[in-house]
Design an enzyme around this catalytic site. Structure first.
Site, PDB file in Angstrom:
ATOM      1  N   HIS B  86       0.838  -1.208   0.000  1.00 52.61           N
ATOM      2  CA  HIS B  86       0.000   0.000   0.000  1.00 52.61           C
ATOM      3  C   HIS B  86       0.869   1.253   0.000  1.00 52.61           C
ATOM      4  O   HIS B  86       1.437   1.632   1.021  1.00 52.61           O
ATOM      5  CB  HIS B  86      -0.904   0.004   1.239  1.00 52.61           C
ATOM      6  CG  HIS B  86      -1.971   1.059   1.197  1.00 52.61           C
ATOM      7  ND1 HIS B  86      -3.281   0.802   1.523  1.00 52.61           N
ATOM      8  CD2 HIS B  86      -1.927   2.369   0.856  1.00 52.61           C
ATOM      9  CE1 HIS B  86      -3.983   1.912   1.389  1.00 52.61           C
ATOM     10  NE2 HIS B  86      -3.187   2.877   0.999  1.00 52.61           N
ATOM     11  N   HIS B  88       1.455   5.270  -2.350  1.00 54.94           N
ATOM     12  CA  HIS B  88       0.970   6.233  -3.346  1.00 54.94           C
ATOM     13  C   HIS B  88       2.166   6.818  -4.072  1.00 54.94           C
ATOM     14  O   HIS B  88       3.021   7.426  -3.438  1.00 54.94           O
ATOM     15  CB  HIS B  88       0.164   7.345  -2.671  1.00 54.94           C
ATOM     16  CG  HIS B  88      -1.061   6.843  -1.945  1.00 54.94           C
ATOM     17  ND1 HIS B  88      -2.288   6.760  -2.546  1.00 54.94           N
ATOM     18  CD2 HIS B  88      -1.224   6.360  -0.695  1.00 54.94           C
ATOM     19  CE1 HIS B  88      -3.174   6.269  -1.680  1.00 54.94           C
ATOM     20  NE2 HIS B  88      -2.548   6.013  -0.544  1.00 54.94           N
ATOM     21  N   ASP B 178      -8.981   2.848  -3.124  1.00 53.70           N
ATOM     22  CA  ASP B 178      -8.293   3.543  -2.027  1.00 53.70           C
ATOM     23  C   ASP B 178      -8.152   5.035  -2.282  1.00 53.70           C
ATOM     24  O   ASP B 178      -8.025   5.504  -3.407  1.00 53.70           O
ATOM     25  CB  ASP B 178      -6.915   2.960  -1.768  1.00 53.70           C
ATOM     26  CG  ASP B 178      -6.275   3.580  -0.539  1.00 53.70           C
ATOM     27  OD1 ASP B 178      -6.781   3.319   0.553  1.00 53.70           O
ATOM     28  OD2 ASP B 178      -5.320   4.365  -0.688  1.00 53.70           O
ATOM     29  N   ASP B 337       1.790   2.904   3.517  1.00 48.69           N
ATOM     30  CA  ASP B 337       0.856   3.942   3.068  1.00 48.69           C
ATOM     31  C   ASP B 337       1.636   5.223   2.746  1.00 48.69           C
ATOM     32  O   ASP B 337       1.199   6.329   3.054  1.00 48.69           O
ATOM     33  CB  ASP B 337      -0.255   4.196   4.075  1.00 48.69           C
ATOM     34  CG  ASP B 337      -1.421   4.984   3.466  1.00 48.69           C
ATOM     35  OD1 ASP B 337      -1.374   5.278   2.247  1.00 48.69           O
ATOM     36  OD2 ASP B 337      -2.375   5.310   4.198  1.00 48.69           O
ATOM     37  N   PHE B 355      -4.292  14.519   3.573  1.00 46.91           N
ATOM     38  CA  PHE B 355      -3.945  13.392   4.440  1.00 46.91           C
ATOM     39  C   PHE B 355      -2.657  12.731   3.939  1.00 46.91           C
ATOM     40  O   PHE B 355      -2.483  12.565   2.730  1.00 46.91           O
ATOM     41  CB  PHE B 355      -5.051  12.332   4.391  1.00 46.91           C
ATOM     42  CG  PHE B 355      -6.358  12.739   5.031  1.00 46.91           C
ATOM     43  CD1 PHE B 355      -6.519  12.693   6.411  1.00 46.91           C
ATOM     44  CD2 PHE B 355      -7.446  13.126   4.258  1.00 46.91           C
ATOM     45  CE1 PHE B 355      -7.724  13.031   7.001  1.00 46.91           C
ATOM     46  CE2 PHE B 355      -8.667  13.466   4.844  1.00 46.91           C
ATOM     47  CZ  PHE B 355      -8.801  13.421   6.212  1.00 46.91           C
ATOM     48  N   GLY B 356      -1.786  12.296   4.836  1.00 48.27           N
ATOM     49  CA  GLY B 356      -0.687  11.426   4.414  1.00 48.27           C
ATOM     50  C   GLY B 356       0.661  11.727   5.026  1.00 48.27           C
ATOM     51  O   GLY B 356       0.960  12.866   5.398  1.00 48.27           O
TER      52      GLY B 356
END
Lengths: 324, 484
Positions: B86, B88, B178, B337, B355-356
């Site tokens: 997971h 990005h 997601d 993530d 977010f992140g």
């Protein structure tokens, strides 16, 4: 020249609160006599930066500033570069470069004023940040409470209404418990913040010794007889739309300060409301007619307190009563 | 990098080898032809000594190591390259935050050799051309195996199905909306039922009920005090329950990803039990992020927007439950993530900041320093447990990729059907496995300094934190793709 910012009520010790209240009290008679004009802050600028609507806070800051000889400038989100997408950080850097002395700021985000203050070198006064803090409201509420003899250990005050969405509650609760008052929160579960235990001093105070207690009740009738003060908060009608309350009529029956409930409140107690009110919902004509009601004193106190605060923020508090 | 490779392969000498399941003790590991070609008990100095011999009338330097580059691994840890299910990579569409080149370089720097990137790109991965683009760019970058996850719904808007069979034909095996959840339960169930005929697929669920998740941080004591809008734990738990029950009904493998709440772990245990009864062990799986294992909602007061993630950091009780779930087997993988953003994007009010947290380059060092050795009700968190959840355990969840069968139904009819056999990362070290490896100076302490990140995203609350274990070398198919 030393500037001081007020972002949260936690920035002040009870001693500093008393100092501010003393100064505010010295302004009161002059304001009640129709206002004053002096030169304490002549040459200073106060920029009123309001991203959200305001009647009391904005006009009392402006009035206070003008009485002290400041140049006051108003900026709203509408008609400013905020509409063009300027961020809070860039707005702060821009206003900093103009060398404004004091920025009084209101914003819909709980952390926006603190964010602004990181990029602004002189004084920033929080005039209400989202659901987070409204420290000047807590201070101006404390003045009539002190004059009524309520601002002391073991006194009991209820804060009633939409506590989930209230910055007034958060700042007031922190100020009042730090003076040893017990605070009873009165609201249905839908208007209480989830995790409300986080409001207890044990959670946020570095040393909660001597602080008052925080409790929650859904039963206004049962709370009323033991109170020294009750602070009613506005319930926005929008709260029906998002299902926080059933309807204003039912809310009024459950949590309004009705004629029946006024009889349950002790004779010696006082009634506050930061405004604006929803007449007929949380308070009605009976409240305004009641001798225990201090709602208009709060408004006057607001001008006095903000006069003191502007001086404090510019390091000029000593000179305010003309004595020091 | 090439100068380190003379073309004859490598011998990593004397490193402590973790084979994906357990520590083997010190071993000499040989790498030839992109594979692990030998694992031997440590050999003495004489084996590695260079001898000058006279041959063919010339002086030649030879050794028993036979011309291979010898890397001294003594005192270090050699383990399978990490696998992140997971992350990005922001490419296509948001390449100011990260791109496939910078993202896969950051992954390699963190010891990751296989990553699954989420489909919330712009455009989203709801179409095989986008998956092709990601796979091709990753191949060109050559730092890390990148597997594109495909969308469940077209445009991730939860109303129509994405090109599921087309994505499958393009090599996609992990499917997810997601970034958010698939809100419509009917569309979600249909997606699961459709995917159930495509073997080797797994759905990754970002469990969230949007109307319980309108806030910016965990809804609890910290949000009550700060006045920020909350994200209720029921958001994840209700959506998690829906996802698990739908997967059991559809018979579709499904993973609840980045679990934040203790309650969701209970639901996962229920789902695993039901799957076992139905003879479908492995149907329901779960992961969490290193962020949720290290921080709680109190971090918002300290780190502000840098600690803003979705699902949010929750309470200390949740964190302890997640730690125990690492040990007791409820969690099947540990993920980063990795969610890079620019400093400007994070320098906003909490409610407007994205977010992140960027995670690739700090994940192992932080876990090793702060979590390994911690006691939980299920026993201590061991290095082996953590490594397994970053290597063989996630590899097993991708395993069907290794034996990707041509789907049984319908897909042959697609005009542009071109099944792509993606080389897989086995997550294990044994003779014959792909040499995706990472050599770690496992006891060396360091401090997190975002300015030294290889990736574009510097958004981390962990700046200045102590970490332990330095990734010295990362091998991808026997080639060095990262070194200090």
């Amino acid at each position: 020249m030393s500037y001081r910012s007020l972002l949260s009520i936690l920035d002040l010790t009870p001693g500093e609160v008393n100092q501010l209240l003393d100064a505010a009290a010295s302004y009161l008679p002059r304001i009640e006599a129709g206002g004053f004009k002096d030169a304490t802050l002549k040459g200073y600028s106060a920029l009123l930066l309001f991203y959200e609507a305001s009647t009391r806070t904005r006009s009392s800051f402006e009035l206070a500033g003008k009485m002290l000889g400041m140049d006051t400038i108003n900026i709203g989100a509408k008609g400013s570069s905020v509409e063009k997408g300027e961020t809070v950080r860039d707005t702060a850097l821009t206003l900093n470069a103009m060398h404004h002395n004091v920025v009084v700021m209101r914003h819909e985000a709980p952390d926006a004023v603190a964010l602004f203050a990181r990029y602004f070198d002189r004084a920033v006064l929080n005039a209400g940040s989202g659901r987070g803090q409204h420290p000047t409201q807590a201070l101006l509420d404390a003045l009539p409470l002190r004059q009524a003899g309520v601002l002391q250990r073991s006194k009991r005050i209820a804060i009633v209404g939409d506590l989930k969405h209230s910055r007034v509650m958060r700042s007031n609760l922190q100020l009042l418990t730090s003076f040893g008052l017990d605070v009873v929160l009165v609201a249905p579960p839908t208007l209480m913040p989830e995790g409300w235990e986080g409001l207890k001093p044990a959670y946020w105070a570095a040393d909660p010794t001597g602080y008052g207690e925080v409790s929650w009740s859904t039963d206004f009738d049962r709370v009323l007889p033991g109170l020294d003060a009750v602070m009613m908060l506005r319930v926005q009608r929008e709260r029906m739309g998002d299902a926080h309350i059933t309807n204003t009529d039912e809310y009024s029956k459950l949590y309004g300060l009705s004629r029946r409930r006024l009889k349950l409140l002790p004779e010696s107690a006082v009634i506050l409301h930061p405004g604006p009110v929803n007449r007929g919902v949380e308070v009605g004509e009976d409240v305004f007619a009641d001798p225990r009601c201090l709602i208009n004193d709060q408004v006057t106190s607001g001008v006095a307190l903000r006069s003191a605060l502007l001086c404090w923020s510019c390091g000029k508090l000593e000179g305010t009563d003309g004595q020091a | 990098m090439d100068k380190l490779n003379n073309g004859n392969g490598f011998i990593i000498r004397g490193a402590e080898v973790f084979d994906g399941e357990k520590m083997l003790g010190p071993r000499d590991v040989e790498i030839t032809g992109g594979q692990v070609s030998g694992i031997h008990p440590p050999r003495g100095d004489e084996y590695y000594a260079t001898v000058v011999e006279e041959a063919l009338g010339r002086q030649l330097e030879v050794s028993a190591a036979a011309g291979r580059q010898v890397i001294d691994g003594r005192g270090k840890l050699l383990c399978p390259g990490f696998i992140d299910l997971h992350c990005h990579l922001r490419d296509p569409g948001q390449t100011w935050k990260e791109d496939i080149f910078s993202g896969s370089a950051a992954a390699a720097a963190g010891g990751f050799t296989t990553v699954v990137c989420m489909p919330n790109t712009d455009p989203p991965v709801d179409d095989p051309t986008v998956a092709d683009y990601i796979h091709e760019r990753a191949r060109r970058a050559g730092r890390c195996r990148v597997l594109a996850a495909g969308c469940l719904s077209r445009g991730r808007d939860g109303t129509q199905l994405a090109d599921l069979a087309g994505l499958y034909a393009a090599g996609v095996r992990v499917f997810s909306d997601d970034g958010s959840d698939t809100d419509d339960p009917g569309v979600f169930l249909n997606a699961l039922e459709f995917l159930s005929m495509l073997s080797g697929t797994r759905v990754l669920v970002h469990a969230e009920v949007p109307k319980l998740a309108r806030g910016v941080m965990h809804e609890g004591r910290a949000s009550a005090l700060l006045g920020h809008d909350g994200i209720h734990r029921l958001s994840e738990e209700i959506a998690g329950a829906r996802a698990i029950l739908s997967a059991l009904s559809a018979g579709q493998p499904l993973q609840i990803t980045h679990i934040s709440s203790a309650g969701t772990l209970s639901l996962v245990r229920y789902g695993k039990e039901q799957a076992r009864h139905a003879g479908r062990d492995g149907l329901i799986t779960a992961d969490t992020t290193f962020n949720h294992l290290l921080l709680t909602d109190e971090a918002i007061a300290q780190y502000g927007t840098l600690a803003k993630i979705n699902p949010p950091l929750r309470t200390e009780e949740d964190r302890q439950a997640l730690l125990a779930a690492l040990v007791d087997g409820t969690l099947d993988a540990l993920v980063t993530d990795h969610a890079p953003h620019t400093a400007d994007e994070k320098a906003q009010e909490l409610q407007y900041a994205p977010f992140g947290i960027a995670g690739f380059e700090v994940a192992f060092g932080l876990i090793n320093r702060h979590l390994v050795g911690r006691a939980t009700p299920a026993g201590p968190v061991t290095l082996e447990c953590v490594l397994k959840l970053m290597t063989s355990a996630p590899a097993d969840l991708l395993k069907p990729l290794a034996t990707a069968e041509v789907p049984s139904l319908g897909v042959e009819a697609l005009a542009d059907f071109h099944p792509r056999v993606l080389a897989h990362s086995p997550g294990r070290i044994a003779e014959g496995t792909v040499a995706d490896l990472v050599l770690i100076d496992v006891d060396r302490d360091w401090q997190v300094d975002p300015d030294k990140f290889v990736g574009k995203g510097r958004n981390t609350p962990f700046a200045g934190w102590d970490a332990r274990g330095v990734v010295e070398l990362t091998f991808l198919s026997g080639e060095i793709v990262h070194h200090l």
